[in-house]
Design a protein around this motif. Structure first.
Motif: not given
Length: 330
Positions: A251-255, A214-226
């Motif tokens: 891996e995603l560079g998230i704290v 879920v986290l990977r898909r959420a991060v990608a979803w937010f990335a698509d929106r800048g």
């Protein structure tokens, strides 16, 4: 802004002051022109001479000195009784020998006049925060809901009919007491701290593998929106304490951030979203099956993100706080 009964607006004050200062009109003549007293006309002219246009705006009517204001030691006693014993203005006034109106004024001045403004555990004023940019912090949590039986659940049909529907639902397992068990829907939710934009998925578990997916898909979803994700805040659930969660965030560079144990208020934004989720989607109407309820989630999320005014961000839809979304404000 001038009050409703003001004789002069700021623009009218400027015209009045210019007649006296620049056009050499007498205060009495200018006052007659604008239907005010000559003292009022002279006041605005004097301010215009001394401060220019900035001096024509309204000023606070608060006095410079308040010799009869409640003494500081007494204020501390009032706040102590309010925060530690949750007393109202009347009991506090009775104990301290004050007027209830005085106590209420002190509580209002210190934002303690409503118990909802105070933390239930410590009694201190609730501290609210908001990160400056989208993606600075994502709040992540899981909302657990019992699956809806075929035909509808007890909330709308009553407990008797609800039990019959549970027993008749195809595929329902049986507990050791022979009661039908329909299972749980785990709604994995993600909220952006700054914009309140929400992302959610429904799964049948809350394991680390599911949570990281879920986290990977959420991060990608937010990335698509800048939106670039920088931090993620979770509670201390087993999935979020796992090595897989830690390694995925690295891996995603998230704290990675965690809430204080037994302090759901730390993750209050997503807890409040769960209440909106329950009222606006999960229990908003009669669903005749779990499949029907799950199918309604995307429409709710779209309405929440794009159309529903959010009171915490100035009564605007959350999506409008994402600053590079051409074409998304519909």
């Amino acid at each position: 802004m001038s009050h409703a009964n003001a004789a002069l607006t700021v623009r009218a004050r400027l015209r009045l002051a210019r007649l006296i200062v620049e056009d050499r009109w007498s205060p009495a003549r200018a006052a007659e022109r604008y239907d005010v007293s000559w003292r009022t006309a002279k006041k605005w002219a004097d301010r215009y001479r001394a401060e220019g246009e900035a001096g024509l705006h309204d000023r606070s009517s608060r006095p410079h000195r308040q010799p009869h204001r409640t003494p500081t030691p007494l204020v501390r006693k009032i706040l102590h009784l309010r925060r530690k014993r949750r007393l109202g203005p009347v009991p506090i006034a009775d104990q301290l020998g004050l007027a209830a109106s005085t106590v209420h004024a002190v509580l209002t001045r210190h934002q303690a006049n409503r118990l909802s403004h105070l933390d239930r555990t410590t009694g201190e004023a609730i501290r609210r925060y908001e990160h400056a940019q989208p993606g600075d912090m994502l709040h992540v949590d899981v909302k657990k809901l019992g699956n809806v039986p075929d035909g509808g659940g007890w909330r709308y049909l009553g407990r008797q009919q609800g039990r019959k529907n549970r027993a008749a639902t195809a595929g329902a397992e049986r507990s050791k007491y022979r009661n039908p068990v329909l299972g749980t829907a785990f709604v994995h939710t993600v909220i952006d701290d700054h914009s309140r934009v929400a992302y959610a998925e429904i799964h049948d578990d809350e394991t680390a593998i599911t949570a990281t997916g879920v986290l990977r898909r959420a991060v990608a979803w937010f990335a698509d929106r800048g939106v670039s994700t920088r931090r993620v805040l979770t509670d201390n659930g087993s999935a979020y304490k796992s090595h897989l969660w830690r390694d995925t965030c690295t891996e995603l560079g998230i704290v990675v951030k965690k809430t204080r144990p037994y302090r759901p208020q730390t993750n209050g934004k997503i807890e409040r979203f769960h209440r909106t989720l329950a009222d606006g989607w999960a229990f908003a109407k009669l669903y005749t099956s779990e499949k029907a309820r799950r199918a309604a989630l995307p429409a709710f999320l779209h309405d929440y993100n794009h159309h529903r005014p959010h009171t915490a961000i100035g009564k605007i839809p959350p999506i409008t706080r994402l600053n590079n979304l051409a074409g998304h404000h519909i």
